[in-house]
Design a protein around this motif. Structure first.
Motif, PDB file in Angstrom:
ATOM      1  N   GLU A  62      -0.445  14.112 -27.222  1.00 26.85           N
ATOM      2  CA  GLU A  62      -1.826  14.310 -26.767  1.00 26.85           C
ATOM      3  C   GLU A  62      -2.790  13.379 -27.502  1.00 26.85           C
ATOM      4  O   GLU A  62      -3.741  12.871 -26.908  1.00 26.85           O
ATOM      5  CB  GLU A  62      -2.220  15.778 -26.953  1.00 26.85           C
ATOM      6  CG  GLU A  62      -3.508  16.128 -26.232  1.00 26.85           C
ATOM      7  CD  GLU A  62      -3.726  17.620 -26.086  1.00 26.85           C
ATOM      8  OE1 GLU A  62      -2.851  18.407 -26.483  1.00 26.85           O
ATOM      9  OE2 GLU A  62      -4.790  17.995 -25.564  1.00 26.85           O
ATOM     10  N   GLU A  63      -2.543  13.152 -28.788  1.00 28.77           N
ATOM     11  CA  GLU A  63      -3.432  12.262 -29.542  1.00 28.77           C
ATOM     12  C   GLU A  63      -3.405  10.853 -28.961  1.00 28.77           C
ATOM     13  O   GLU A  63      -4.438  10.196 -28.831  1.00 28.77           O
ATOM     14  CB  GLU A  63      -3.022  12.227 -31.019  1.00 28.77           C
ATOM     15  CG  GLU A  63      -3.994  11.394 -31.854  1.00 28.77           C
ATOM     16  CD  GLU A  63      -3.539  11.183 -33.291  1.00 28.77           C
ATOM     17  OE1 GLU A  63      -2.666  11.939 -33.757  1.00 28.77           O
ATOM     18  OE2 GLU A  63      -4.053  10.249 -33.933  1.00 28.77           O
ATOM     19  N   ASN A  64      -2.202  10.408 -28.602  1.00 33.53           N
ATOM     20  CA  ASN A  64      -2.120   9.068 -28.014  1.00 33.53           C
ATOM     21  C   ASN A  64      -2.757   9.022 -26.637  1.00 33.53           C
ATOM     22  O   ASN A  64      -3.318   8.004 -26.242  1.00 33.53           O
ATOM     23  CB  ASN A  64      -0.660   8.602 -27.951  1.00 33.53           C
ATOM     24  CG  ASN A  64      -0.209   8.050 -29.282  1.00 33.53           C
ATOM     25  OD1 ASN A  64      -1.027   7.629 -30.096  1.00 33.53           O
ATOM     26  ND2 ASN A  64       1.099   8.072 -29.528  1.00 33.53           N
ATOM     27  N   ASP A 120      -5.360  10.786 -25.744  1.00 36.49           N
ATOM     28  CA  ASP A 120      -6.806  10.759 -25.980  1.00 36.49           C
ATOM     29  C   ASP A 120      -7.283   9.376 -26.414  1.00 36.49           C
ATOM     30  O   ASP A 120      -8.257   8.845 -25.865  1.00 36.49           O
ATOM     31  CB  ASP A 120      -7.185  11.770 -27.081  1.00 36.49           C
ATOM     32  CG  ASP A 120      -7.090  13.213 -26.605  1.00 36.49           C
ATOM     33  OD1 ASP A 120      -7.037  13.444 -25.387  1.00 36.49           O
ATOM     34  OD2 ASP A 120      -7.062  14.111 -27.467  1.00 36.49           O
ATOM     35  N   LEU A 121      -6.580   8.808 -27.385  1.00 37.22           N
ATOM     36  CA  LEU A 121      -7.081   7.572 -27.982  1.00 37.22           C
ATOM     37  C   LEU A 121      -6.600   6.318 -27.267  1.00 37.22           C
ATOM     38  O   LEU A 121      -7.405   5.464 -26.880  1.00 37.22           O
ATOM     39  CB  LEU A 121      -6.686   7.514 -29.458  1.00 37.22           C
ATOM     40  CG  LEU A 121      -7.508   8.434 -30.372  1.00 37.22           C
ATOM     41  CD1 LEU A 121      -6.995   8.376 -31.796  1.00 37.22           C
ATOM     42  CD2 LEU A 121      -8.979   8.040 -30.342  1.00 37.22           C
ATOM     43  N   GLU A 122      -5.275   6.223 -27.111  1.00 35.38           N
ATOM     44  CA  GLU A 122      -4.724   4.977 -26.555  1.00 35.38           C
ATOM     45  C   GLU A 122      -4.993   4.847 -25.054  1.00 35.38           C
ATOM     46  O   GLU A 122      -5.198   3.742 -24.554  1.00 35.38           O
ATOM     47  CB  GLU A 122      -3.213   4.897 -26.807  1.00 35.38           C
ATOM     48  CG  GLU A 122      -2.818   4.991 -28.274  1.00 35.38           C
ATOM     49  CD  GLU A 122      -3.338   3.820 -29.090  1.00 35.38           C
ATOM     50  OE1 GLU A 122      -3.648   2.786 -28.497  1.00 35.38           O
ATOM     51  OE2 GLU A 122      -3.457   3.969 -30.330  1.00 35.38           O
ATOM     52  N   ALA A 172      -9.607   6.782 -24.314  1.00 38.54           N
ATOM     53  CA  ALA A 172     -10.692   6.109 -25.039  1.00 38.54           C
ATOM     54  C   ALA A 172     -10.593   4.586 -24.916  1.00 38.54           C
ATOM     55  O   ALA A 172     -11.580   3.914 -24.583  1.00 38.54           O
ATOM     56  CB  ALA A 172     -10.684   6.530 -26.502  1.00 38.54           C
ATOM     57  N   MET A 173      -9.402   4.039 -25.166  1.00 43.25           N
ATOM     58  CA  MET A 173      -9.254   2.577 -25.136  1.00 43.25           C
ATOM     59  C   MET A 173      -9.510   2.026 -23.740  1.00 43.25           C
ATOM     60  O   MET A 173     -10.222   1.028 -23.575  1.00 43.25           O
ATOM     61  CB  MET A 173      -7.845   2.175 -25.589  1.00 43.25           C
ATOM     62  CG  MET A 173      -7.566   2.441 -27.052  1.00 43.25           C
ATOM     63  SD  MET A 173      -8.454   1.317 -28.130  1.00 43.25           S
ATOM     64  CE  MET A 173      -7.366  -0.077 -28.128  1.00 43.25           C
ATOM     65  N   MET A 192     -13.238   2.254 -22.824  1.00 40.67           N
ATOM     66  CA  MET A 192     -14.056   1.247 -23.517  1.00 40.67           C
ATOM     67  C   MET A 192     -13.906  -0.119 -22.840  1.00 40.67           C
ATOM     68  O   MET A 192     -14.874  -0.838 -22.632  1.00 40.67           O
ATOM     69  CB  MET A 192     -13.625   1.133 -24.980  1.00 40.67           C
ATOM     70  CG  MET A 192     -14.341   2.099 -25.903  1.00 40.67           C
ATOM     71  SD  MET A 192     -14.129   1.669 -27.642  1.00 40.67           S
ATOM     72  CE  MET A 192     -12.619   2.509 -28.004  1.00 40.67           C
ATOM     73  N   ASN A 207     -10.692  18.397 -20.922  1.00 44.00           N
ATOM     74  CA  ASN A 207     -11.174  17.123 -21.481  1.00 44.00           C
ATOM     75  C   ASN A 207     -10.053  16.370 -22.173  1.00 44.00           C
ATOM     76  O   ASN A 207      -9.411  16.940 -23.030  1.00 44.00           O
ATOM     77  CB  ASN A 207     -12.283  17.371 -22.496  1.00 44.00           C
ATOM     78  CG  ASN A 207     -13.458  18.100 -21.892  1.00 44.00           C
ATOM     79  OD1 ASN A 207     -13.596  19.296 -22.077  1.00 44.00           O
ATOM     80  ND2 ASN A 207     -14.286  17.393 -21.165  1.00 44.00           N
ATOM     81  N   LYS A 228      -7.091  15.971 -18.170  1.00 42.89           N
ATOM     82  CA  LYS A 228      -5.901  16.778 -18.454  1.00 42.89           C
ATOM     83  C   LYS A 228      -5.851  18.005 -17.550  1.00 42.89           C
ATOM     84  O   LYS A 228      -6.893  18.555 -17.182  1.00 42.89           O
ATOM     85  CB  LYS A 228      -5.911  17.267 -19.909  1.00 42.89           C
ATOM     86  CG  LYS A 228      -5.816  16.190 -20.947  1.00 42.89           C
ATOM     87  CD  LYS A 228      -5.982  16.790 -22.336  1.00 42.89           C
ATOM     88  CE  LYS A 228      -6.272  15.706 -23.359  1.00 42.89           C
ATOM     89  NZ  LYS A 228      -6.728  16.242 -24.639  1.00 42.89           N
ATOM     90  N   GLY A 274     -18.272  11.802 -25.862  1.00 42.27           N
ATOM     91  CA  GLY A 274     -16.899  12.199 -26.155  1.00 42.27           C
ATOM     92  C   GLY A 274     -15.935  11.039 -26.028  1.00 42.27           C
ATOM     93  O   GLY A 274     -16.287   9.888 -26.339  1.00 42.27           O
ATOM     94  N   LEU A 275     -14.741  11.301 -25.541  1.00 43.83           N
ATOM     95  CA  LEU A 275     -13.695  10.270 -25.522  1.00 43.83           C
ATOM     96  C   LEU A 275     -14.081   9.056 -24.692  1.00 43.83           C
ATOM     97  O   LEU A 275     -13.622   7.947 -24.942  1.00 43.83           O
ATOM     98  CB  LEU A 275     -12.386  10.865 -25.002  1.00 43.83           C
ATOM     99  CG  LEU A 275     -11.693  11.854 -25.945  1.00 43.83           C
ATOM    100  CD1 LEU A 275     -10.487  12.476 -25.249  1.00 43.83           C
ATOM    101  CD2 LEU A 275     -11.268  11.158 -27.232  1.00 43.83           C
ATOM    102  N   GLY A 320     -16.988   7.822 -24.601  1.00 43.21           N
ATOM    103  CA  GLY A 320     -18.092   7.124 -25.252  1.00 43.21           C
ATOM    104  C   GLY A 320     -19.425   7.595 -24.699  1.00 43.21           C
ATOM    105  O   GLY A 320     -19.573   8.757 -24.304  1.00 43.21           O
TER     106      GLY A 320
END
Lengths: 459, 220
Positions: A18-20, A22-24, A27-28, A31, A229, A232, A261-262, A264
């Protein structure tokens, strides 16, 4: 796309933590898309009049949906979709959705930008916990308003004096009792066929399953299928959606992307919101869509960021993929405050002119039973005036800026601006607003008329 | 020389670049820089800058999370050295405190909890984040096994909040309440509610949650 395909992909998609996700992924990618599509916003333009911007927001949102898909939190797998599948889904979105029955039936439809057809008014405050004694009169306070087309509600936080706990036995009782009160409320105001968005006391699938019966949620009613959020779903909500399909009820896809949030800032939140609707159309089996962006600090939909997100996302769909979108009005302030009325008006103006239907008011951030029928009346009146007058986006922006000047200070108040509980704003015997609350409404309405809104009086 | 290396470490946190943070921490150790200086004047200062920017609305959640990820990567490099020094001088290596954090049983909302987790991490706490919908038995067993200082619980839903009271009552009935400070939070959680269920404190947002955790550690 059949829902069985969603179930299959939930179990066979690529595994990802889940962390990946969200971020990879979220978010990435977001952006990068905000940069690629040159998405910017101006705090002085909460209601943008820029068709090219709306189109770029849509294109970026579609790109996000196509490039990363959705994430099943239960199985920790990624559900990917071909572009053609997403496009077909968009083409097959409902363009007409009947809610309720008999004389109280209403038909939802995709609205256009600056549409002169009035928005439907869906009254209630999903998420707000209510003491049992207040539930029925609060719902009646908005169901009795002639301007209201459809009904929703908060949740029952207690049953017979006992706390309701998610996933436990009383969730079943609370959900069925909520529906019983709702039908009582509709009968008492003489509008038994009004369409409902309900089972709000059901957080898990328990209450939802228990209420899928014509005595409670009828096939002409709806319930929420939220997207978590960000982008998901989980097996519990898929179960709710499948139950609804089997039973024959409507699914309201709920999307609460977070500004800050994720994704931005506001442009990223708008991109996530567009992707949420495109994906939720398939994963949540949505018959219609509920747009409810949230401000990361202030929560309320009346912040500049969220006003902008709601406006630009509604415009993006109106121009590129007509959809039935109901946008939420969740002001910071609560009953018996002038600011609640200003916030409600600002939200109603921005949503109506941009192509949405209206749902609210989740007064006091939807956290307290501090909502009443009076602000719902104003929400509907403003929405009808904006559509009837054929207000332009530019004009709407000027009005919203004026209103922001009247209420924006509430976001700096340490405890918010919660106002008072329903029973301190309304006379419970007559179900009419107390004189002080009625005077505030009259005064704010005069101010709105002075800035140019031609508000009608509804008897 | 030392200042520029520490500035570089700070910058990797501000940039949220985990690989660069790890490499900078390795270089700093290899260059013989004081490990506590790497931690406090490099990493924690960089994390603090990002936290302040987040609080001011100048950066958003992704930047905060990338910064936390960079911090974790760099900490993985310097922690063995911190532990060695701690063993030598008998001070131990624990940072500001250890927090077991969870969204309580039946609730699946995690954004608020994640922000608290990130700010606690960048604020110098060690955090065991158990995720969402975590049964109270698991929270307690994790806190007992890890020797946590603080248990942090969040609930956005009113119908999930009662489980936070259950957690505290279970700790009491186990005779373990005194071992942990318990902090609670979430959209509907008020200071009055926290007091009613016997929590040690509540915070309305992530920044204040970090401040609360620091106050609780001062009292510990």
């Amino acid at each position: 796309m059949d829902y069985l395909e969603i179930l299959d992909r939930s179990n066979t998609g690529v595994y990802l933590s889940e962390e990946n996700w969200d971020l990879e992924k979220v978010a990435m990618t977001c952006m990068q898309l905000v940069r690629q599509y040159d998405l910017k916003w101006d705090r002085q333009i909460p209601v943008p009049d820029d068709p090219a911007l709306a189109d770029r927001i849509f294109a970026a949102g579609f790109e996000l949906a196509a490039s990363i898909g959705a994430y099943n939190r239960s199985s920790e797998r990624v559900l990917r979709f071909e572009r053609s599948e997403l496009e077909t889904g968009l083409k097959q979105m409902k363009t007409s959705l009947s809610m309720g029955c008999a004389a109280d039936e209403r038909v939802l439809f995709p609205r256009k930008i600056m549409d002169t057809r009035p928005p439907l008014v869906w009254a209630g405050n999903p998420g707000a916990p209510h003491p049992e004694a207040l539930f029925l009169p609060a719902v009646m306070s908005w169901a009795q308003e002639p301007i209201v087309d459809l009904i929703t509600c908060g949740s029952l936080a207690e049953v017979d004096g006992r706390e309701v706990r998610t996933g436990e036995a009383l969730e079943i009782s609370a959900t069925r009792r909520e529906l019983t009160y709702l039908h009582q409320a509709l009968a008492r105001v003489g509008r038994p066929g009004m369409g409902l968005l309900a089972a709000q006391s059901s957080v898990s699938e328990l209450g939802d399953l228990a209420a899928s019966h014509p005595h409670y949620l009828r096939p002409c009613d709806a319930h929420l299928i939220p997207m978590l959020n960000e982008l998901k779903i989980d097996n519990r909500n898929i179960a709710r959606a499948v139950n609804s399909i089997e039973y024959g009820m409507r699914n309201g896809g709920l999307y609460c992307a977070i500004a800050g949030g994720l994704g931005g800032d506001a442009p990223g939140c708008a991109v996530v919101s567009v992707a949420s609707i495109i994906l939720g159309n398939l994963t949540n089996r949505a018959d219609y869509h509920i747009l409810h962006p949230i401000h990361i600090r202030h929560v309320a939909t009346s912040t500049r960021e969220v006003l902008w997100v709601e406006s630009v996302v509604l415009q993006a769909f109106a121009r590129n993929a007509p959809a039935i979108i109901v946008a939420d009005v969740y002001p910071k302030s609560g009953a018996l405050t002038r600011e609640l009325l200003y916030e409600t008006a600002a939200n109603a103006i921005a949503i109506t002119v941009s192509g949405g239907h209206l749902e609210g008011c989740g007064s006091a951030d939807g956290l307290l039973p501090n909502a009443s029928g009076l602000e719902v009346r104003l929400m509907g009146e403003v929405g009808q005036a904006v559509s009837r007058q054929g207000v332009s986006l530019e004009q709407a922006n000027r009005w919203v800026l004026k209103l922001l000047g009247k209420y924006e200070h509430v976001f700096q108040l340490p405890g918010g601006n919660p106002g008072v509980r329903f029973d301190q704003a309304y006379d419970l015997q007559t179900l009419q607003p107390l004189p002080e609350w009625a005077r505030m409404y009259d005064n704010v309405k005069k101010e709105l008329q002075e800035i140019g809104l031609k508000l009608r009086i509804f008897d | 020389m030392n200042t520029s290396v520490l500035d570089l470490i700070q910058q990797t946190l501000i940039d949220g670049d985990a690989e660069a943070a790890e490499a900078a921490a390795c270089s700093a150790l290899a260059a013989g820089l004081d490990t506590q200086a790497i931690l406090n004047e490099g990493l924690m200062r960089g994390a603090d800058i990002v936290g302040q920017q987040f609080e001011a609305g100048e950066v958003f959640l992704p930047q905060l999370m990338f910064s936390a990820r960079a911090l974790k990567a760099a900490l993985a490099v310097i922690t063995p050295e911190l532990e060695r020094l701690g063993a030598e001088n008998g001070t131990g290596s624990r940072r500001q405190g250890l927090v077991v954090l969870a969204t309580i049983q039946s609730d699946i909302h995690d954004i608020g909890k994640n922000i608290v987790s990130t700010l606690l991490t960048t604020g110098g706490f060690e955090v065991i984040d158990l995720g969402v919908d975590v049964p109270i038995k698991r929270i307690i067993s994790s806190a007992l096994e890890s020797g946590a200082d603080i248990i942090g619980c969040s609930a956005m839903l009113t119908t999930s909040m009662p489980f936070m009271g259950d957690l505290i009552r279970t700790l009491e009935s186990m005779g373990e309440r005194g071992r942990f400070k318990v902090m609670v939070g979430g959209a509907s959680v008020t200071p009055e509610y926290a007091a009613r269920i016997g929590a040690d404190g509540s915070a309305p947002n992530a920044v204040q949650a970090l401040q609360l955790a620091r106050r609780l550690m001062d009292k510990a």
